[in-house]
Design a protein around this motif. Structure first.
Motif, PDB file in Angstrom:
ATOM      1  N   THR A  67       0.937  -1.222  -0.154  1.00  0.00           N
ATOM      2  CA  THR A  67      -0.052  -0.146  -0.022  1.00  0.00           C
ATOM      3  C   THR A  67       1.068   1.254   0.106  1.00  0.00           C
ATOM      4  OG1 THR A  67       0.079   0.135   2.392  1.00  0.00           O
ATOM      5  CG2 THR A  67      -1.607  -1.199   1.283  1.00  0.00           C
ATOM      6  N   VAL A  68       0.247   2.502  -0.541  1.00  0.00           N
ATOM      7  CA  VAL A  68       0.879   3.745  -0.797  1.00  0.00           C
ATOM      8  C   VAL A  68      -0.084   4.727  -0.224  1.00  0.00           C
ATOM      9  CG1 VAL A  68       2.262   5.198  -2.171  1.00  0.00           C
ATOM     10  CG2 VAL A  68       2.402   2.667  -2.380  1.00  0.00           C
ATOM     11  N   PRO A  69      -0.286   5.133   0.949  1.00  0.00           N
ATOM     12  CA  PRO A  69      -1.230   5.910   1.425  1.00  0.00           C
ATOM     13  C   PRO A  69      -1.011   7.182   0.671  1.00  0.00           C
ATOM     14  CG  PRO A  69      -0.156   4.938   3.233  1.00  0.00           C
ATOM     15  CD  PRO A  69       0.345   4.571   2.212  1.00  0.00           C
ATOM     16  N   ARG A  70      -2.035   8.122   0.458  1.00  0.00           N
ATOM     17  CA  ARG A  70      -1.907   9.526   0.012  1.00  0.00           C
ATOM     18  C   ARG A  70      -1.483  10.539   1.046  1.00  0.00           C
ATOM     19  NH1 ARG A  70      -3.297   9.285  -5.401  1.00  0.00           N
ATOM     20  NH2 ARG A  70      -4.619   7.213  -5.958  1.00  0.00           N
ATOM     21  N   TRP A  71      -0.596  10.212   1.791  1.00  0.00           N
ATOM     22  CA  TRP A  71      -0.144  11.143   2.645  1.00  0.00           C
ATOM     23  C   TRP A  71      -0.045  12.579   2.094  1.00  0.00           C
ATOM     24  CZ3 TRP A  71      -0.097  10.565   7.642  1.00  0.00           C
ATOM     25  CH2 TRP A  71       0.195   8.965   8.107  1.00  0.00           C
ATOM     26  N   MET A 134      -9.150  -1.602   3.674  1.00  0.00           N
ATOM     27  CA  MET A 134      -9.777  -0.335   4.527  1.00  0.00           C
ATOM     28  C   MET A 134      -9.347   0.884   3.932  1.00  0.00           C
ATOM     29  SD  MET A 134     -11.607   0.762   6.833  1.00  0.00           S
ATOM     30  CE  MET A 134     -12.174   2.373   6.563  1.00  0.00           C
ATOM     31  N   ASP A 135     -10.273   1.434   3.070  1.00  0.00           N
ATOM     32  CA  ASP A 135     -10.122   2.699   2.279  1.00  0.00           C
ATOM     33  C   ASP A 135     -10.430   4.020   3.185  1.00  0.00           C
ATOM     34  OD1 ASP A 135      -9.545   4.590   0.436  1.00  0.00           O
ATOM     35  OD2 ASP A 135     -11.003   4.016  -0.912  1.00  0.00           O
ATOM     36  N   THR A 136      -9.514   4.756   3.513  1.00  0.00           N
ATOM     37  CA  THR A 136      -9.872   6.058   4.277  1.00  0.00           C
ATOM     38  C   THR A 136     -10.682   6.845   3.201  1.00  0.00           C
ATOM     39  OG1 THR A 136      -7.801   7.236   3.467  1.00  0.00           O
ATOM     40  CG2 THR A 136      -7.684   5.786   5.581  1.00  0.00           C
ATOM     41  N   GLY A 137     -10.669   7.021   2.105  1.00  0.00           N
ATOM     42  CA  GLY A 137     -11.216   8.074   1.151  1.00  0.00           C
ATOM     43  C   GLY A 137     -10.452   9.422   1.251  1.00  0.00           C
ATOM     44  N   LEU A 138      -9.587   9.597   1.879  1.00  0.00           N
ATOM     45  CA  LEU A 138      -8.878  10.751   2.116  1.00  0.00           C
ATOM     46  C   LEU A 138      -7.451  10.946   1.283  1.00  0.00           C
ATOM     47  CD1 LEU A 138      -9.363  13.208   3.940  1.00  0.00           C
ATOM     48  CD2 LEU A 138      -7.700  11.968   5.806  1.00  0.00           C
ATOM     49  N   ALA A 139      -7.457  11.913   0.573  1.00  0.00           N
ATOM     50  CA  ALA A 139      -6.180  12.265  -0.294  1.00  0.00           C
ATOM     51  C   ALA A 139      -5.616  13.489   0.197  1.00  0.00           C
ATOM     52  CB  ALA A 139      -6.864  12.515  -1.894  1.00  0.00           C
ATOM     53  N   ASP A 140      -4.284  13.653   0.020  1.00  0.00           N
ATOM     54  CA  ASP A 140      -3.555  14.752   0.474  1.00  0.00           C
ATOM     55  C   ASP A 140      -3.575  14.852   2.049  1.00  0.00           C
ATOM     56  OD1 ASP A 140      -1.654  16.761   0.115  1.00  0.00           O
ATOM     57  OD2 ASP A 140      -2.925  18.252  -0.612  1.00  0.00           O
ATOM     58  N   ILE A 141      -3.209  13.886   2.729  1.00  0.00           N
ATOM     59  CA  ILE A 141      -3.653  13.991   4.153  1.00  0.00           C
ATOM     60  C   ILE A 141      -2.888  15.136   4.952  1.00  0.00           C
ATOM     61  CG2 ILE A 141      -3.482  12.633   6.504  1.00  0.00           C
ATOM     62  CD1 ILE A 141      -3.534  10.172   4.647  1.00  0.00           C
ATOM     63  N   LEU A 142      -1.777  15.142   4.531  1.00  0.00           N
ATOM     64  CA  LEU A 142      -0.886  16.372   5.253  1.00  0.00           C
ATOM     65  C   LEU A 142      -1.001  17.484   4.721  1.00  0.00           C
ATOM     66  CD1 LEU A 142       2.367  14.417   5.788  1.00  0.00           C
ATOM     67  CD2 LEU A 142       0.621  14.544   7.355  1.00  0.00           C
ATOM     68  N   GLY A 143      -1.816  17.653   3.493  1.00  0.00           N
ATOM     69  CA  GLY A 143      -1.948  18.811   2.704  1.00  0.00           C
ATOM     70  C   GLY A 143      -3.255  19.443   2.947  1.00  0.00           C
ATOM     71  N   GLU A 144      -4.244  19.406   1.961  1.00  0.00           N
ATOM     72  CA  GLU A 144      -5.735  19.847   2.053  1.00  0.00           C
ATOM     73  C   GLU A 144      -6.506  18.975   2.712  1.00  0.00           C
ATOM     74  OE1 GLU A 144      -6.926  20.744  -1.598  1.00  0.00           O
ATOM     75  OE2 GLU A 144      -5.304  22.512  -2.148  1.00  0.00           O
ATOM     76  N   GLY A 145      -6.138  17.529   2.637  1.00  0.00           N
ATOM     77  CA  GLY A 145      -6.893  16.503   3.485  1.00  0.00           C
ATOM     78  C   GLY A 145      -8.350  16.480   2.816  1.00  0.00           C
ATOM     79  N   LYS A 146      -8.185  16.222   1.609  1.00  0.00           N
ATOM     80  CA  LYS A 146      -9.748  16.055   0.766  1.00  0.00           C
ATOM     81  C   LYS A 146     -10.279  14.932   1.018  1.00  0.00           C
ATOM     82  CE  LYS A 146     -11.792  16.762  -3.711  1.00  0.00           C
ATOM     83  NZ  LYS A 146     -11.707  17.240  -5.185  1.00  0.00           N
ATOM     84  N   GLN A 147     -11.711  14.802   1.481  1.00  0.00           N
ATOM     85  CA  GLN A 147     -12.428  13.270   1.700  1.00  0.00           C
ATOM     86  C   GLN A 147     -13.018  13.168   0.310  1.00  0.00           C
ATOM     87  OE1 GLN A 147     -12.614  11.815   4.898  1.00  0.00           O
ATOM     88  NE2 GLN A 147     -12.825  10.064   3.584  1.00  0.00           N
ATOM     89  N   VAL A 148     -12.346  12.063  -0.580  1.00  0.00           N
ATOM     90  CA  VAL A 148     -12.920  12.001  -1.987  1.00  0.00           C
ATOM     91  C   VAL A 148     -13.925  11.046  -1.931  1.00  0.00           C
ATOM     92  CG1 VAL A 148     -12.034  11.084  -4.183  1.00  0.00           C
ATOM     93  CG2 VAL A 148     -10.514  12.358  -2.933  1.00  0.00           C
TER      94      VAL A 148
END
Length: 408
Positions: A67-71, A134-148
């Motif tokens: 896995t490669v999370p969208r930090w 388990m998909d958090t559905g969250l992109a750019d967690i350390l940035g804008e933190g968009k719930q896609v």
């Protein structure tokens, strides 16, 4: 004195000899359809190589999932696999699973596909040849933190690579600070429709239980899910930081005569291990009843600097394995013995190659897979692209625990 030092060195060499480095990267590479698409992704910012950090893994046959999370922005694909067919290239490119399309973020205003994977931290292969994500559905967690997309469990049939179920968590399953970065699955190969999944909420200090047959979920609360305020200080790879992560590592013990298992669990910012029978968790009425407090147990204290992220249980040897973040390694404990510093053995340690052992998994051949990724440096100061930063190791469990207290 020289004899003691010599013996310690020999012991360390024996430990390291039991572990094989399978993959190693300075930066991750991906199996792009062609160079033109890759170049366009880099140009547009959809792919920023240095932002892609591997975090979780599991194995099914000749596939090793990574896995490669969208930090951060610029993640190529969040769920991938590496082929394990011989010969293995140590710097192999990650192949998006189940496809590139499923790992591509939807454009603004577009509805995500049913099998869309936005950002996953950990996955679990079950006994029924299914992959639970388990998909958090969250992109750019350390940035804008968009719930896609909604926080969801996705289950794939590994024999066909098709999505067989998507379950969006209910609003009652999470709070404002919730964060789901792990998943374990409780199932036996002869009763695939009776599966349960357990999802630790490290941010809101709870555990979500999902029933496959009922297609329902419920949130379990307990004091043991909270972090220890005295154990939130970390020093890893030359980086000092403080975390407040609650319940995180989960591992299931062997199935007992009752048909239930023991779930071992711990907060990340803690050195204690706890447990509860799955008989409690599988019963929604009991699990959500405040009077079930005393059905949870304290197993013991592992000792100073033993904070752990991931854990996994080998049923044949009856041994629990735990990552050791502050100690650059992996430890083991046999629950037949009381949990204390004397009964926790460090089975592998290296302050260069095992900096931040983020995830471990035991496969069906009883190999322990270890992923180290220098995540604190990635998060707080940046990584050096001229150095090897990410590694995946494999070790035979019997060899690892030989001559340790865990094998007794």
């Amino acid at each position: 004195m020289w004899k003691l030092s010599f013996l310690l060195v020999i012991g360390l060499l024996e430990i390291q000899a039991a572990v094989d480095e399978i993959f190693a990267w300075n930066e991750l590479s991906f199996d792009w359809p062609n160079n033109e698409i890759k170049d366009e992704a880099i140009k547009s910012g959809q792919y920023v190589p240095e932002n892609n950090l591997p975090l979780g893994l599991d194995r099914w046959k000749d596939k090793l999932f990574v896995t490669v999370p969208r930090w951060k922005a610029g993640i190529a694909a969040s769920l991938n696999f590496l082929p394990l067919n011989s010969p293995i290239n140590k710097t192999s490119s990650l192949i998006p699973y189940p496809s590139w399309k499923a790992n591509t973020l939807p454009e603004s205003g577009q509805t995500p596909e049913e099998n869309q994977i936005v950002s996953t931290f950990r996955v679990k292969v079950d006994a029924c040849d299914r992959l639970w994500v388990m998909d958090t559905g969250l992109a750019d967690i350390l940035g804008e933190g968009k719930q896609v997309s909604p926080q969801a469990i996705l289950v794939f049939d590994l024999k066909t690579d098709k999505l067989i179920r998507r379950y969006n968590l209910k609003p009652t399953d999470y709070k404002e600070d919730s964060f789901f970065a792990n998943i374990v699955v409780d199932v036996s190969a002869d009763k695939c429709d009776e599966a349960f999944a357990y999802l630790p909420d490290l941010g809101a200090y709870s555990l979500v239980v999902y029933s496959w047959s009922e297609n329902d979920s419920w949130r379990v609360k307990h004091n043991f899910f909270h972090f220890d305020p005295l154990k939130g200080d970390f020093n890893v790879g030359g980086v000092n930081f403080q975390w407040t992560d609650g319940v995180f590592g989960l591992a299931l013990g062997p199935q007992q005569e009752t048909g239930f298992r023991t779930l071992y669990f711990h907060p990340l910012a803690s050195t204690r291990e706890f447990s509860v029978s799955t008989q409690v968790l599988k019963n929604k009425t009991v699990a959500t009843d405040p009077h079930s407090y005393y059905l949870f147990k304290i197993e013991g204290n592992r000792g100073d600097l033993t904070q752990a992220s991931a854990s996994d249980f080998d049923e044949k040897s009856n041994v629990l394995f735990l990552t050791q973040l502050n100690r650059d390694g992996v430890a083991c404990w046999n629950p037949k013995k009381p949990l204390n510093p004397q009964n926790l053995d460090l089975v592998v340690q290296d302050n260069q190659t095992l900096i931040f052992t983020n995830d471990i998994k035991i496969d069906s051949d009883r190999n322990l897979w270890i992923l180290s990724d220098k995540m604190p440096a990635f998060l707080y100061k940046g990584l050096n692209p001229s150095e090897v930063n990410y590694r995946i190791f494999k070790a035979n469990i019997d060899e690892l625990i030989k001559n340790t207290g865990c094998s007794a």
